[in-house]
Design a protein around this motif. Structure first.
Motif, short mmCIF file in Angstrom:
data_model
loop_
_atom_site.label_atom_id
_atom_site.label_comp_id
_atom_site.label_asym_id
_atom_site.label_seq_id
_atom_site.Cartn_x
_atom_site.Cartn_y
_atom_site.Cartn_z
N SER A 121 -6.47 7.77 -1.24
CA SER A 121 -6.47 7.04 -1.68
C SER A 121 -5.14 7.31 -2.62
CB SER A 121 -7.48 6.63 -3.14
OG SER A 121 -8.12 7.82 -3.43
N SER A 122 -3.79 7.10 -2.55
CA SER A 122 -2.64 7.22 -2.60
C SER A 122 -1.96 6.26 -4.08
CB SER A 122 -1.89 7.12 -2.49
OG SER A 122 -0.35 8.00 -3.10
N THR A 123 -2.19 6.22 -5.16
CA THR A 123 -1.53 5.45 -6.00
C THR A 123 0.33 5.34 -6.65
OG1 THR A 123 -2.27 6.31 -8.22
CG2 THR A 123 -4.04 5.11 -7.02
N THR A 124 0.32 6.27 -5.79
CA THR A 124 2.42 6.61 -5.49
C THR A 124 3.03 6.65 -5.38
OG1 THR A 124 1.60 8.98 -5.11
CG2 THR A 124 1.46 8.39 -7.71
N GLU B 39 0.53 -0.96 -0.10
CA GLU B 39 0.00 -0.12 -0.01
C GLU B 39 1.28 1.32 0.07
OE1 GLU B 39 -3.42 -0.06 3.33
OE2 GLU B 39 -2.84 -2.36 3.45
N ARG B 40 0.29 2.10 -0.53
CA ARG B 40 0.87 3.68 -0.96
C ARG B 40 0.43 4.53 0.99
NH1 ARG B 40 5.08 2.64 -4.05
NH2 ARG B 40 4.05 1.91 -6.40
#
Length: 197
Positions: free
Chosen positions: A115-118, A89-90
Motif C-alpha cells: 500500500s504505497s503512498t509515495t 494510485e502509487r
C-alpha cells in the motif's frame, strides 16, 4: 511484447506479458496496460493455445497491470503476480489467481499486497519516451516442499523515489472433503479392498 518467465508444467507452457488494452480489454486504441497470460499445449509438435486471459481495469480509474509472472501448482491452480499503478494510485505489488475448475481464460479479482503512498520520480532517472526502467523483479514460483503453496515477488514503490520488492505467500486451498465412501466401513485387518470416494 516480450513474454516473461515462461514455465513448462505437465507438458504445457505458461507465460505472461504486458499488453496495451482499452476498457473492454481489447487492443484497439489502448488506454492502459494489462497483464495477459497464456497456457500453451502440444509443445512437441504444433503448439496450440489452450487458454489465455488478460488482467486489466475496465473502469475509468485507469489502473495499469504490468511486468507479470505466472506459475501453476500441482493442483492446477494458477497465480499471476505483477506491478500495479493508476491515474490516482502509487506503484504497488499485486496478484490474481484462478482455481483449476474456474471458467477457462478467467482470473479472479486482482488483490494488492502493498500500500504505497509515495511517488517514484527519481531525479537520477528522468526516463524517456518509454518511461523509466521497471520490473526486473517479478517472479512467481511453486513451493517445492508441497508443490501447492505459491510465492510471488513483485516490485513496488517502497518510499519516495525508491523501489523495493515484496514477497507474498499464496496458500493453496485445502483439498475437497469427501462426501461419501463405498463401502462406508471396513473390518479390522481387512486387505485388498477397493474404496470409492
Amino acid at each position: 511484447d516480450r513474454l516473461y518467465a515462461g514455465v513448462i508444467r505437465n507438458g504445457r507452457l505458461w507465460t505472461a506479458h504486458n499488453i496495451g488494452v482499452n476498457s473492454s480489454g481489447t487492443t484497439t486504441s489502448p488506454t492502459r496496460d494489462g497483464s495477459r497470460w497464456y497456457e500453451i499445449g502440444n509443445l512437441s509438435t504444433t503448439p496450440t493455445l489452450i487458454q489465455s486471459g488478460t488482467v486489466y481495469d475496465n473502469t475509468s480509474g485507469v489502473r495499469n497491470y504490468w511486468i507479470p509472472s505466472v506459475n501453476v501448482s500441482a493442483q492446477g491452480h494458477v497465480a499471476l503476480g505483477f506491478s500495479v499503478a493508476g491515474t490516482n494510485e502509487r506503484i504497488n505489488a499485486g496478484t490474481a489467481g484462478r482455481y483449476a475448475a474456474d471458467v477457462s481464460g478467467t482470473m479472479q479479482t486482482p488483490a494488492l499486497y502493498t500500500s504505497s503512498t509515495t511517488a517514484y520520480n527519481p531525479p537520477s532517472d528522468p526516463g524517456g519516451t518509454g518511461g523509466r526502467r521497471w520490473g526486473d523483479y517479478s517472479f512467481t514460483s511453486v513451493d517445492p516442499n508441497d508443490d501447492m503453496t505459491m510465492w510471488t515477488i513483485q516490485e513496488f514503490c517502497s518510499s519516495t523515489n525508491n523501489w523495493g520488492v515484496q514477497v507474498v505467500k499464496l496458500i493453496a486451498p485445502p483439498p475437497s472433503s469427501a462426501t461419501s465412501a463405498s463401502p462406508t466401513t471396513l473390518n479390522t485387518n481387512t486387505s485388498n479392498v477397493n474404496v470409492t470416494i
